[in-house]
Design an enzyme around this catalytic site. Structure first.
Site, short mmCIF file in Angstrom:
data_model
loop_
_atom_site.label_atom_id
_atom_site.label_comp_id
_atom_site.label_asym_id
_atom_site.label_seq_id
_atom_site.Cartn_x
_atom_site.Cartn_y
_atom_site.Cartn_z
CG LEU A 86 -0.55 -12.91 10.98
CD1 LEU A 86 0.61 -13.07 10.01
CD2 LEU A 86 -0.04 -12.89 12.43
CE LYS B 12 -8.62 4.74 12.58
NZ LYS B 12 -10.07 4.63 12.43
CE1 TYR C 194 -5.68 2.97 11.07
CE2 TYR C 194 -4.24 1.85 12.63
CZ TYR C 194 -5.50 2.07 12.12
OH TYR C 194 -6.58 1.43 12.65
CG ASN D 27 -10.60 8.03 4.14
OD1 ASN D 27 -11.66 8.55 3.83
ND2 ASN D 27 -10.52 6.77 4.55
N GLY E 245 6.85 0.77 11.04
CA GLY E 245 5.76 1.24 11.88
C GLY E 245 5.20 0.22 12.85
CG LEU F 51 -19.93 0.07 -2.10
CD1 LEU F 51 -20.89 -0.33 -3.24
CD2 LEU F 51 -19.99 -0.99 -1.00
CG ASP G 236 -15.56 9.36 -1.01
OD1 ASP G 236 -14.92 8.56 -1.72
OD2 ASP G 236 -15.04 10.00 -0.06
N1 UDP Z 1 2.41 -9.70 9.76
C1 UDP Z 1 3.33 -10.56 9.17
N2 UDP Z 1 3.12 -10.95 7.88
C2 UDP Z 1 2.07 -10.50 7.14
C3 UDP Z 1 1.14 -9.64 7.75
C4 UDP Z 1 1.33 -9.25 9.06
O1 UDP Z 1 4.29 -10.98 9.80
O2 UDP Z 1 1.98 -10.88 5.96
C5 UDP Z 1 2.61 -9.29 11.15
C6 UDP Z 1 2.70 -7.79 11.34
O3 UDP Z 1 4.03 -7.34 11.14
C7 UDP Z 1 2.23 -7.64 12.78
C8 UDP Z 1 1.20 -8.76 12.94
O4 UDP Z 1 1.47 -9.68 11.88
O5 UDP Z 1 3.28 -7.87 13.66
C9 UDP Z 1 -0.23 -8.29 12.79
O6 UDP Z 1 -0.31 -7.50 11.62
P1 UDP Z 1 -1.69 -7.03 11.00
O7 UDP Z 1 -1.37 -6.30 9.73
O8 UDP Z 1 -2.61 -8.21 10.91
O9 UDP Z 1 -2.32 -6.07 12.08
P2 UDP Z 1 -1.74 -4.72 12.78
O10 UDP Z 1 -1.08 -5.18 14.04
O11 UDP Z 1 -0.83 -4.05 11.82
O12 UDP Z 1 -2.98 -3.92 13.04
#
Ligand code: UDP
Length: 327
Positions: free
Chosen positions: A188, A145, A141, A92, A282, A33, A51
């Site tokens: 996003l 994975k 990350y 993790n 990244g 959680l 956990d």
């Molecule tokens: N992104 C953005 N603004 C935000 C969050 C995300 O411009 O506040 C961009 C991010 O750089 C990526 C895309 O949206 O290009 C998707 O990001 P998200 O974190 O949703 O998923 P990820 O692709 O990292 O798994």
């Protein structure tokens, strides 16, 4: 099948648990959680707050439940955070995940479904990305994975534990009752929705100078219900004697950050204030899936491929839960 689901109170986990239960499977959820929500589980769901770092506790749960399969959703998921806190990502996403795998192995379970990611491919050399694309993660990350994918390959070779490794592209959307509620939110679509609702001042576009048509990053958004369906099919595939396999899960269509913002504006009928910001560490410029293998092997077809439909489901959920599950 008896299925032990780690991270079953989280976003993709809870939608999958709901589908597995409705399909007649016996599910036992473990979740610490830290990011999951008990409210995302039905009151009938067998559930332990536990956990994955506590290997003995996980093994005791597995001894009592005797799972035939384990499904792992309990990973940390923020690319940017992983760059600055790699220690917690490797612990993790690799070490703790192995505790679940060990609990399954030591209690005689045979199948493991592990949520992996398009981030294992790094900056793509070819689009759309197939499973045979070179592996070159660009952030901890993605590395974490990939490391666990390799551990699963070794456990198949040595112990015959068969796996399906779905590599998600960008999970999005909601069901009638279950949605995306991360604290802090980094993704996003939920962030743009919050901006449209006036819950945040604006949406920051992380980089407007990428080599893409509008300069912003392109992603393949896949509905969370379609991801859940792929997990159900993956478990059935393994139970039918299927070989271990890695499967991209995406729609095969890419949308830029600006296109996602425009979709939220269409669906909500509200303007979204946008601020251009620095690139996020990244991030690959463009991630679009070739999911032919999943379509063939799992007989899987996304049922909600349209971006506006995905965004609408997320918008509708957020209207019902303006402050998320705890609101
Ligand atoms: N992104 C953005 N603004 C935000 C969050 C995300 O411009 O506040 C961009 C991010 O750089 C990526 C895309 O949206 O290009 C998707 O990001 P998200 O974190 O949703 O998923 P990820 O692709 O990292 O798994």
């Amino acid at each position: 099948m008896r299925i032990l689901v780690a991270g079953g109170a989280g976003y993709i986990g809870s939608v999958t648990v709901d589908l597995l239960q409705r399909s007649g499977h016996e599910v036992h959820v473990i979740d610490n959680l830290s990011y999951g929500h008990q409210a995302a589980l039905s009151s009938e769901t067998a559930f332990d707050v536990a956990d994955l770092s506590n290997g003995d506790a996980i093994k005791a749960i597995a001894e009592a439940f005797q799972p035939e399969a384990a499904v792992h959703f309990a990973a940390f998921i923020a690319v940017g955070e992983s760059v600055v806190k790699p220690d917690i990502y490797y612990r993790n996403n690799v070490t703790n995940a192995q505790n679940l795998l060990e609990a399954l192995r030591l209690t005689g379970g045979k199948y493991f479904v592990f949520s992996s990611t398009a981030a294992v491919y790094g900056e793509p050399t070819a689009i759309p990305i197939t499973e045979d694309h070179p592996i070159a993660p660009e952030n901890p990350y993605g590395h974490s994975k990939r490391m666990f994918e390799i551990i699963l390959e070794s456990y198949d070779t040595a112990y015959g534990i068969k796996h399906v490794i779905p590599r998600y592209f960008n999970a999005a959307g909601a069901t009638e009752t279950l949605g995306e509620d991360h604290h802090p939110e980094t993704h996003l679509i939920p962030l743009v929705i919050q901006a449209a609702m006036g819950q945040r001042e604006n949406i920051k576009v992380f980089g407007a100078d990428y080599d893409t048509p509008d300069g912003t990053c392109i992603r393949d958004y896949i509905h969370v219900e379609d991801l859940a369906q792929a997990h159900l099919s993956a478990l059935n595939y393994l139970a039918d004697g299927g070989a271990s396999v890695k499967l991209n899960l995406g729609n095969g269509a890419g949308y830029s950050v600006r296109e996602v913002i425009a979709s939220v504006e269409r669906v909500s009928g509200r303007p979204v204030p946008v601020v251009e910001a620095e690139r996020r560490a990244g991030d690959a410029s463009r991630l679009i899936a070739a999911s032919d293998r999943a379509r063939t092997i799992l007989n899987w077809t996304p049922k909600h491929p349209d971006l506006d439909d995905i965004v609408r489901s997320a918008w509708d959920w957020r209207q019902k839960h303006p402050d998320g599950y705890e609101g």
